[in-house]
Design a protein around this motif. Sequence first.
Motif, PDB file in Angstrom:
ATOM      1  N   CYS A  17      14.024  48.941  -1.036  1.00  0.00           N
ATOM      2  CA  CYS A  17      14.159  48.476   0.342  1.00  0.00           C
ATOM      3  C   CYS A  17      14.194  46.945   0.399  1.00  0.00           C
ATOM      4  O   CYS A  17      13.257  46.274  -0.026  1.00  0.00           O
ATOM      5  N   LYS A  18      15.279  46.403   0.908  1.00  0.00           N
ATOM      6  CA  LYS A  18      15.444  44.951   0.954  1.00  0.00           C
ATOM      7  C   LYS A  18      14.743  44.365   2.177  1.00  0.00           C
ATOM      8  O   LYS A  18      14.500  45.047   3.171  1.00  0.00           O
ATOM      9  N   ASN A  19      14.425  43.080   2.069  1.00  0.00           N
ATOM     10  CA  ASN A  19      13.746  42.370   3.162  1.00  0.00           C
ATOM     11  C   ASN A  19      12.526  43.143   3.652  1.00  0.00           C
ATOM     12  O   ASN A  19      12.237  43.195   4.842  1.00  0.00           O
ATOM     13  N   HIS A  20      11.811  43.771   2.694  1.00  0.00           N
ATOM     14  CA  HIS A  20      10.676  44.596   3.073  1.00  0.00           C
ATOM     15  C   HIS A  20       9.552  43.747   3.660  1.00  0.00           C
ATOM     16  O   HIS A  20       9.423  42.561   3.389  1.00  0.00           O
ATOM     17  N   ILE A  21       8.742  44.401   4.482  1.00  0.00           N
ATOM     18  CA  ILE A  21       7.618  43.717   5.125  1.00  0.00           C
ATOM     19  C   ILE A  21       6.321  44.452   4.785  1.00  0.00           C
ATOM     20  O   ILE A  21       6.327  45.658   4.556  1.00  0.00           O
ATOM     21  N   PRO A  22       5.198  43.752   4.720  1.00  0.00           N
ATOM     22  CA  PRO A  22       3.921  44.378   4.365  1.00  0.00           C
ATOM     23  C   PRO A  22       3.454  45.361   5.438  1.00  0.00           C
ATOM     24  O   PRO A  22       3.767  45.209   6.623  1.00  0.00           O
ATOM     25  N   LEU A  23       2.690  46.349   5.016  1.00  0.00           N
ATOM     26  CA  LEU A  23       2.138  47.322   5.945  1.00  0.00           C
ATOM     27  C   LEU A  23       1.229  46.645   6.966  1.00  0.00           C
ATOM     28  O   LEU A  23       1.214  47.015   8.141  1.00  0.00           O
ATOM     29  N   PRO A  63      11.308  52.313  13.308  1.00  0.00           N
ATOM     30  CA  PRO A  63      10.551  53.091  12.317  1.00  0.00           C
ATOM     31  C   PRO A  63      10.293  52.271  11.052  1.00  0.00           C
ATOM     32  O   PRO A  63      11.194  51.623  10.516  1.00  0.00           O
ATOM     33  N   TYR A  64       9.031  52.324  10.588  1.00  0.00           N
ATOM     34  CA  TYR A  64       8.629  51.621   9.372  1.00  0.00           C
ATOM     35  C   TYR A  64       8.316  52.681   8.318  1.00  0.00           C
ATOM     36  O   TYR A  64       7.342  53.418   8.429  1.00  0.00           O
ATOM     37  N   VAL A  90      18.081  57.144  12.248  1.00  0.00           N
ATOM     38  CA  VAL A  90      18.163  55.969  13.122  1.00  0.00           C
ATOM     39  C   VAL A  90      17.846  54.713  12.316  1.00  0.00           C
ATOM     40  O   VAL A  90      17.276  54.795  11.225  1.00  0.00           O
ATOM     41  N   PRO A  91      18.223  53.530  12.815  1.00  0.00           N
ATOM     42  CA  PRO A  91      17.915  52.290  12.092  1.00  0.00           C
ATOM     43  C   PRO A  91      16.431  52.169  11.790  1.00  0.00           C
ATOM     44  O   PRO A  91      15.581  52.551  12.602  1.00  0.00           O
ATOM     45  N   PHE A  92      16.103  51.601  10.615  1.00  0.00           N
ATOM     46  CA  PHE A  92      14.715  51.557  10.166  1.00  0.00           C
ATOM     47  C   PHE A  92      14.484  50.361   9.256  1.00  0.00           C
ATOM     48  O   PHE A  92      15.418  49.678   8.831  1.00  0.00           O
ATOM     49  N   CYS A  93      13.230  50.124   8.911  1.00  0.00           N
ATOM     50  CA  CYS A  93      12.849  49.158   7.888  1.00  0.00           C
ATOM     51  C   CYS A  93      11.734  49.794   7.066  1.00  0.00           C
ATOM     52  O   CYS A  93      11.285  50.901   7.358  1.00  0.00           O
ATOM     53  N   GLY A  94      11.292  49.121   6.010  1.00  0.00           N
ATOM     54  CA  GLY A  94      10.279  49.727   5.158  1.00  0.00           C
ATOM     55  C   GLY A  94       9.593  48.712   4.268  1.00  0.00           C
ATOM     56  O   GLY A  94       9.762  47.504   4.435  1.00  0.00           O
ATOM     57  N   ASN A  95       8.815  49.227   3.292  1.00  0.00           N
ATOM     58  CA  ASN A  95       8.133  48.325   2.373  1.00  0.00           C
ATOM     59  C   ASN A  95       8.730  48.405   0.972  1.00  0.00           C
ATOM     60  O   ASN A  95       9.723  49.091   0.740  1.00  0.00           O
ATOM     61  N   GLU A  96       8.097  47.694   0.031  1.00  0.00           N
ATOM     62  CA  GLU A  96       8.677  47.533  -1.302  1.00  0.00           C
ATOM     63  C   GLU A  96       8.544  48.772  -2.177  1.00  0.00           C
ATOM     64  O   GLU A  96       9.083  48.807  -3.290  1.00  0.00           O
ATOM     65  N   LYS A  97       7.880  49.808  -1.690  1.00  0.00           N
ATOM     66  CA  LYS A  97       7.717  51.031  -2.475  1.00  0.00           C
ATOM     67  C   LYS A  97       8.653  52.147  -2.006  1.00  0.00           C
ATOM     68  O   LYS A  97       8.440  53.312  -2.320  1.00  0.00           O
ATOM     69  N   VAL A  98       9.672  51.755  -1.268  1.00  0.00           N
ATOM     70  CA  VAL A  98      10.639  52.722  -0.760  1.00  0.00           C
ATOM     71  C   VAL A  98      12.019  52.418  -1.340  1.00  0.00           C
ATOM     72  O   VAL A  98      12.457  51.268  -1.351  1.00  0.00           O
ATOM     73  N   MET A  99      12.675  53.462  -1.847  1.00  0.00           N
ATOM     74  CA  MET A  99      14.053  53.337  -2.307  1.00  0.00           C
ATOM     75  C   MET A  99      14.988  53.853  -1.222  1.00  0.00           C
ATOM     76  O   MET A  99      14.691  54.864  -0.573  1.00  0.00           O
ATOM     77  N   VAL A 100      16.094  53.172  -1.025  1.00  0.00           N
ATOM     78  CA  VAL A 100      17.058  53.540   0.012  1.00  0.00           C
ATOM     79  C   VAL A 100      18.345  54.007  -0.659  1.00  0.00           C
ATOM     80  O   VAL A 100      18.910  53.301  -1.497  1.00  0.00           O
ATOM     81  N   LEU A 101      18.797  55.211  -0.291  1.00  0.00           N
ATOM     82  CA  LEU A 101      20.008  55.797  -0.858  1.00  0.00           C
ATOM     83  C   LEU A 101      21.114  55.753   0.192  1.00  0.00           C
ATOM     84  O   LEU A 101      20.999  56.371   1.258  1.00  0.00           O
ATOM     85  N   THR A 102      22.178  55.000  -0.114  1.00  0.00           N
ATOM     86  CA  THR A 102      23.325  54.896   0.779  1.00  0.00           C
ATOM     87  C   THR A 102      24.475  55.704   0.210  1.00  0.00           C
ATOM     88  O   THR A 102      24.890  55.482  -0.930  1.00  0.00           O
ATOM     89  N   PRO A 103      25.012  56.674   0.960  1.00  0.00           N
ATOM     90  CA  PRO A 103      26.106  57.502   0.434  1.00  0.00           C
ATOM     91  C   PRO A 103      27.335  56.659   0.097  1.00  0.00           C
ATOM     92  O   PRO A 103      27.705  55.752   0.851  1.00  0.00           O
ATOM     93  N   LYS A 104      27.940  56.969  -1.032  1.00  0.00           N
ATOM     94  CA  LYS A 104      29.176  56.278  -1.416  1.00  0.00           C
ATOM     95  C   LYS A 104      30.343  56.740  -0.542  1.00  0.00           C
ATOM     96  O   LYS A 104      31.299  55.991  -0.327  1.00  0.00           O
ATOM     97  N   ASN A 105      30.257  57.972  -0.055  1.00  0.00           N
ATOM     98  CA  ASN A 105      31.240  58.509   0.878  1.00  0.00           C
ATOM     99  C   ASN A 105      30.503  59.011   2.121  1.00  0.00           C
ATOM    100  O   ASN A 105      29.340  59.385   2.045  1.00  0.00           O
ATOM    101  N   GLN A 106      31.187  59.019   3.245  1.00  0.00           N
ATOM    102  CA  GLN A 106      30.543  59.424   4.484  1.00  0.00           C
ATOM    103  C   GLN A 106      30.075  60.865   4.385  1.00  0.00           C
ATOM    104  O   GLN A 106      30.820  61.764   3.986  1.00  0.00           O
TER     105      GLN A 106
END
Length: 233
Positions: free
Chosen positions: A12-18, A29-30, A71-87
Amino acid sequence: MKLKELFDVEICKNHIPLSFAKDNPGTVPYVTTTANNNGVECYVDYPAQYTGGKITVSKDGDSADAFVQFVPFCGNEKVMVLTPKNQLTDIELLFYALLINTNKYKFGYGRKCSVARLKEIELLDLCDLPQWIYETKIEPIYTDIKECKCVLKEEDWKEYKLGELFELKKGKRLTKADMFLGQINYIGAISENNGVREKIHTETIWEPNCITVNYNGSVRRSFLSSRAILGIR
């Protein structure tokens, strides 16, 4: 095929502390490593780092829980985000999250889930997904965590006009002939009993958690109503 062929994976990029998220409640959502509430720890007053339509997976945890964030969200440094290569459709995202969760047994003490390890797990190709998933009804996802839609920080404290903070509406005029005993609080222009004059039966109500103010009778007396109510005009 391997997960890395279907998704781009990043911490998770630009993560913020809990601690920041807890001190700044808001509407975004965090996401953390929690296994509850679709991975949402709380809602924060902070710009979303990602759009919806992605899968989040716990990093370095023993469970590697996967959730779909619609929905749009943010998270912390212990979360991995998976973005589909195809819709992908919502149901396809949910099915891939299910497949990722079936691989949780591969991770644990001494072999924690990481970006490199997650990329190598085997998943079905998009063209091989079973037909039955497309016939499955998607139920709305609810969490026990609530948004905080009105947040005033210390630097925001100043004088506001009442109309900037609240939507103001008049009550409904009701005569004695229209009133029958029931369970709905009937608010009158009185100064006691939290403004509740009696309980009546009606189909016209105001939503709970509003403030009532008398502009007749006991003028300017205000009360907090935590239940559905009907007020006089």
